[in-house]
Design an enzyme around this catalytic site. Structure first.
Site, PDB file in Angstrom:
ATOM      1  N   TRP A  76       0.813  -1.412  -0.037  1.00 48.44           N
ATOM      2  CA  TRP A  76       0.032   0.067   0.002  1.00 48.44           C
ATOM      3  C   TRP A  76       0.981   1.278   0.027  1.00 48.44           C
ATOM      4  O   TRP A  76       1.807   1.533   0.736  1.00 48.44           O
ATOM      5  CB  TRP A  76      -0.792  -0.088   1.137  1.00 48.44           C
ATOM      6  CG  TRP A  76      -1.519   1.251   1.512  1.00 48.44           C
ATOM      7  CD1 TRP A  76      -2.550   1.898   0.387  1.00 48.44           C
ATOM      8  CD2 TRP A  76      -1.263   2.378   2.264  1.00 48.44           C
ATOM      9  NE1 TRP A  76      -2.913   3.209   0.787  1.00 48.44           N
ATOM     10  CE2 TRP A  76      -2.095   3.477   1.849  1.00 48.44           C
ATOM     11  CE3 TRP A  76      -0.138   2.476   3.659  1.00 48.44           C
ATOM     12  CZ2 TRP A  76      -1.981   4.805   2.601  1.00 48.44           C
ATOM     13  CZ3 TRP A  76      -0.281   3.714   3.990  1.00 48.44           C
ATOM     14  CH2 TRP A  76      -0.976   4.806   3.576  1.00 48.44           C
ATOM     15  N   GLU A 106      -3.182  -3.306  -2.380  1.00 40.86           N
ATOM     16  CA  GLU A 106      -4.275  -2.657  -1.599  1.00 40.86           C
ATOM     17  C   GLU A 106      -4.896  -1.209  -2.267  1.00 40.86           C
ATOM     18  O   GLU A 106      -3.974  -0.117  -2.230  1.00 40.86           O
ATOM     19  CB  GLU A 106      -3.809  -2.108  -0.161  1.00 40.86           C
ATOM     20  CG  GLU A 106      -4.994  -1.769   0.894  1.00 40.86           C
ATOM     21  CD  GLU A 106      -4.742  -1.626   2.203  1.00 40.86           C
ATOM     22  OE1 GLU A 106      -3.512  -1.791   2.740  1.00 40.86           O
ATOM     23  OE2 GLU A 106      -5.660  -1.281   2.930  1.00 40.86           O
ATOM     24  N   LYS A 161      -7.285   2.242  -2.550  1.00 36.95           N
ATOM     25  CA  LYS A 161      -8.024   3.147  -1.461  1.00 36.95           C
ATOM     26  C   LYS A 161      -8.490   4.004  -2.420  1.00 36.95           C
ATOM     27  O   LYS A 161      -8.254   4.478  -3.553  1.00 36.95           O
ATOM     28  CB  LYS A 161      -6.551   3.699  -0.856  1.00 36.95           C
ATOM     29  CG  LYS A 161      -7.044   4.425   0.351  1.00 36.95           C
ATOM     30  CD  LYS A 161      -5.807   4.814   1.394  1.00 36.95           C
ATOM     31  CE  LYS A 161      -6.573   5.987   2.295  1.00 36.95           C
ATOM     32  NZ  LYS A 161      -5.390   5.940   3.573  1.00 36.95           N
ATOM     33  N   ASP A 206      -9.664  -3.258   2.116  1.00 36.76           N
ATOM     34  CA  ASP A 206      -9.673  -2.598   3.454  1.00 36.76           C
ATOM     35  C   ASP A 206     -11.006  -2.282   3.328  1.00 36.76           C
ATOM     36  O   ASP A 206     -11.779  -1.363   2.683  1.00 36.76           O
ATOM     37  CB  ASP A 206      -8.764  -1.522   3.533  1.00 36.76           C
ATOM     38  CG  ASP A 206      -8.336  -0.775   4.769  1.00 36.76           C
ATOM     39  OD1 ASP A 206      -9.657  -0.391   5.377  1.00 36.76           O
ATOM     40  OD2 ASP A 206      -7.589  -1.018   5.564  1.00 36.76           O
ATOM     41  N   HIS A 247     -11.737   1.613   2.849  1.00 38.08           N
ATOM     42  CA  HIS A 247     -11.282   2.068   1.543  1.00 38.08           C
ATOM     43  C   HIS A 247     -12.249   2.499   0.536  1.00 38.08           C
ATOM     44  O   HIS A 247     -11.931   2.618  -0.775  1.00 38.08           O
ATOM     45  CB  HIS A 247     -10.088   1.387   1.069  1.00 38.08           C
ATOM     46  CG  HIS A 247      -8.906   1.802   1.937  1.00 38.08           C
ATOM     47  ND1 HIS A 247      -7.492   1.162   1.699  1.00 38.08           N
ATOM     48  CD2 HIS A 247      -8.844   2.095   3.214  1.00 38.08           C
ATOM     49  CE1 HIS A 247      -6.759   1.510   2.601  1.00 38.08           C
ATOM     50  NE2 HIS A 247      -7.406   1.836   3.657  1.00 38.08           N
ATOM     51  N   HIS A 298      -8.737  -6.429   5.099  1.00 35.60           N
ATOM     52  CA  HIS A 298      -8.349  -5.549   6.261  1.00 35.60           C
ATOM     53  C   HIS A 298      -9.720  -5.254   6.963  1.00 35.60           C
ATOM     54  O   HIS A 298     -10.348  -4.447   6.514  1.00 35.60           O
ATOM     55  CB  HIS A 298      -7.354  -4.170   6.127  1.00 35.60           C
ATOM     56  CG  HIS A 298      -5.939  -4.666   5.617  1.00 35.60           C
ATOM     57  ND1 HIS A 298      -5.199  -3.595   5.153  1.00 35.60           N
ATOM     58  CD2 HIS A 298      -5.227  -5.473   5.581  1.00 35.60           C
ATOM     59  CE1 HIS A 298      -3.885  -4.014   5.304  1.00 35.60           C
ATOM     60  NE2 HIS A 298      -3.992  -5.255   5.328  1.00 35.60           N
ATOM     61  N   ASP A 301     -12.835   7.196   6.359  1.00 35.92           N
ATOM     62  CA  ASP A 301     -11.537   6.056   6.574  1.00 35.92           C
ATOM     63  C   ASP A 301     -11.041   6.232   7.958  1.00 35.92           C
ATOM     64  O   ASP A 301      -9.847   6.604   7.895  1.00 35.92           O
ATOM     65  CB  ASP A 301     -10.721   5.903   5.482  1.00 35.92           C
ATOM     66  CG  ASP A 301      -9.679   4.831   5.530  1.00 35.92           C
ATOM     67  OD1 ASP A 301      -9.924   3.910   6.380  1.00 35.92           O
ATOM     68  OD2 ASP A 301      -8.583   5.133   5.073  1.00 35.92           O
ATOM     69  N   ASP A 320     -10.479   4.518  10.707  1.00 35.73           N
ATOM     70  CA  ASP A 320      -9.799   3.316  11.280  1.00 35.73           C
ATOM     71  C   ASP A 320     -10.036   2.973  12.693  1.00 35.73           C
ATOM     72  O   ASP A 320      -9.253   2.853  13.489  1.00 35.73           O
ATOM     73  CB  ASP A 320      -8.145   3.398  11.125  1.00 35.73           C
ATOM     74  CG  ASP A 320      -7.916   3.244   9.658  1.00 35.73           C
ATOM     75  OD1 ASP A 320      -7.841   2.127   9.375  1.00 35.73           O
ATOM     76  OD2 ASP A 320      -7.417   4.289   9.106  1.00 35.73           O
ATOM     77  N   ASP A 377      -6.769  -3.997  10.495  1.00 26.15           N
ATOM     78  CA  ASP A 377      -6.249  -2.766  10.531  1.00 26.15           C
ATOM     79  C   ASP A 377      -7.128  -1.594  10.721  1.00 26.15           C
ATOM     80  O   ASP A 377      -8.033  -1.202  10.216  1.00 26.15           O
ATOM     81  CB  ASP A 377      -5.916  -2.661   8.907  1.00 26.15           C
ATOM     82  CG  ASP A 377      -5.069  -1.318   8.476  1.00 26.15           C
ATOM     83  OD1 ASP A 377      -4.652  -0.984   9.421  1.00 26.15           O
ATOM     84  OD2 ASP A 377      -5.217  -1.124   7.207  1.00 26.15           O
TER      85      ASP A 377
HETATM   86  C1  RNT Z   1      -4.089   2.853   4.639  1.00 23.32           C
HETATM   87  C2  RNT Z   1      -4.023   1.386   4.661  1.00 23.32           C
HETATM   88  C3  RNT Z   1      -2.771   0.523   5.183  1.00 23.32           C
HETATM   89  C4  RNT Z   1      -2.436   0.888   6.540  1.00 23.32           C
HETATM   90  C5  RNT Z   1      -1.337   0.236   7.179  1.00 23.32           C
HETATM   91  C6  RNT Z   1      -0.665   1.027   8.404  1.00 23.32           C
HETATM   92  O1  RNT Z   1      -5.166   3.418   4.576  1.00 23.32           O
HETATM   93  O2  RNT Z   1      -5.200   0.930   5.293  1.00 23.32           O
HETATM   94  O3  RNT Z   1      -3.203  -0.900   5.042  1.00 23.32           O
HETATM   95  O4  RNT Z   1      -3.545   1.116   7.444  1.00 23.32           O
HETATM   96  O5  RNT Z   1      -0.655  -0.535   6.312  1.00 23.32           O
HETATM   97 ZN    ZN Z   2      -5.581  -1.235   5.247  1.00 25.62          ZN
END
Ligand code: RNT
Ligand code: ZN
Length: 414
Positions: free
Chosen positions: A181, A222, A224, A255, A258, A282, A290, A292, A322
């Protein structure tokens, strides 16, 4: 076997669901625990590292891990409260260099010796990530930079990360999943999106050019939608990454944070699996964006696991956490998120799939809807608790007390 579980088992059996089999299946399903929840994604390159690249942690709960020994201790403690099997997911910035300044284009497996030894002792496998953020050379663009020097720097980083991942895979006797990523994107719309994306692909091709055995390393890319301060353009979009994974025959990472908040990640699984060999997911929880947040049980993660289980694809989908929350106890964050992900898996494994399918095939969707909704009142908690008990970890909320006392005696004293 306790009476509560026995009653639940009988109840599920009425729907043709074998709870013992579901538990056995869940026991074998690995969850990759992300090291970066333990220290707010700082890593060990320098004590005053700052997170940048469109991702951000908020909060100042005391007790973050300040070095690799603390992080390993915290992760081992979190894992002692988790049923089933875990993997440990590392980022390149979690290297140990004995105080020496090592450039990201200089890292090698010797900097991860302690991690490999520790993982071996615990009997968990490692996964890896390139770290293309929080760096002076990661200023908006890395692999898609117009500056060849910058691109070459990150290409070298990517290649070295693959060599490290392959070494991890060789030693653990099973593939290390390496996730690619990168931050590449911009706050305002670029004029030339095409050139950025072409550069991105060209650089990625360089990184993965060396063929390495799949028994040691599995590459995944990955996608986004946007990052903080990078709202208008992301080079590694969903389309780019899907096309890339398909054409280069590597894995694709989804993810949960994302995509547009109303876009279903669950719905993507059955399509992607037709064209991509393996997926990495993820699990995360976006709140409005996003963000997290720590994963908790709910529709988004339930539906995602349901799709994976319905597709009978647990051997083709790797599951990793994640999220990064610095506002709550970090060990609790791992435990809550990992257990929620496993609860979602168990919910999916306890679904009366055959019965639902029969109703669907009959053509009258009334009974499929009725049956599906009644499932929500099934005694799921009794099966979950029994699973925890058979795994020798605290059922229900009984783990909370031990994390509280670890907070008081260990992390709180940092
Ligand atoms: C970022 C991605 C990625 C990170 C990690 C730290 O938006 O989700 O995977 O969160 O690699
Ligand atoms: Zn991620």
């Amino acid at each position: 076997m306790n009476g509560i579980y026995e009653a639940a088992r009988a109840k599920y059996a009425e729907y043709g669901v074998d709870t013992d089999a579901a538990i056995e299946r869940l026991k074998k399903t690995e969850i990759s625990l992300h090291c970066w929840q333990g220290d707010d994604v700082r890593g060990f390159e320098s004590p005053d590292a700052v997170l940048s690249g469109g991702i951000m942690t908020t909060g100042n709960h005391p007790g973050r891990a300040r070095n690799a020994d603390e992080l390993r201790a915290d992760m081992a403690f979190a894992m002692s409260l988790l049923p089933g099997r875990q993997r440990v997911n590392l980022h390149a910035i979690y290297l140990e260099s004995g105080g020496k300044k090592i450039g990201r284009d200089e890292i090698s497996s010797e900097h991860f010796e302690n991690w490999m030894r520790w993982a071996g002792e615990l009997g968990v496998n490692l996964d890896f990530n390139t770290s293309m953020f929080s760096h002076p050379k990661a200023n908006g663009y890395t692999l898609a930079s117009y500056d060849k020097g910058i691109r070459d720097f990150w290409i070298e980083h990517g290649k070295r990360c693959r060599t490290i991942a392959a070494e991890m895979g060789r030693r653990q006797g099973g593939p290390c999943v390496i996730n690619h990523w990168m931050i590449d994107g911009s706050k305002e719309p670029p004029v030339d999106r095409a050139r950025r994306r072409a550069l991105f692909v060209e650089s990625m091709d360089e990184i993965i050019s060396e063929k390495m055995p799949e028994s040691q390393i599995l590459d995944s890319i990955e996608s986004k939608l946007f990052g903080i301060g990078m709202e208008s353009f992301t080079a590694g979009s969903a389309e780019l990454c899907l096309g890339y994974a398909m054409s280069r025959k590597i894995m694709l990472t989804y993810d949960m944070g994302h995509f547009h908040p109303t876009e279903s990640v669950a719905d993507k699984i059955s399509s992607a699996l037709l064209f991509v060999g393996k997926l990495l997911v993820h699990t995360s929880r976006g709140v409005r964006w996003d963000s997290d947040h720590v994963v908790v049980k709910g529709d988004d993660v339930d539906l995602l696991m349901q799709e994976i289980v319905r597709a009978n694809a647990l051997d083709r989908v790797y599951i990793a956490l994640d999220f990064f929350d610095a506002s709550i106890d970090r060990i609790a964050a791992w435990v809550i998120g990992a257990r929620a992900t496993q609860k979602a898996l168990l919910t999916a494994m306890l679904e009366p799939y055959a019965m639902l399918l029969e109703e669907e095939m009959s053509g009258d969707t009334t009974w499929r809807l009725a049956l599906a909704d009644e499932q929500k009142c099934m005694p799921f908690g009794a099966v979950w608790d029994y699973f925890c008990e058979t795994e020798g970890v605290p059922p229900g909320s009984r783990w909370i007390e031990s994390v509280k006392s670890y907070g008081k005696n260990v992390t709180g004293k940092r």
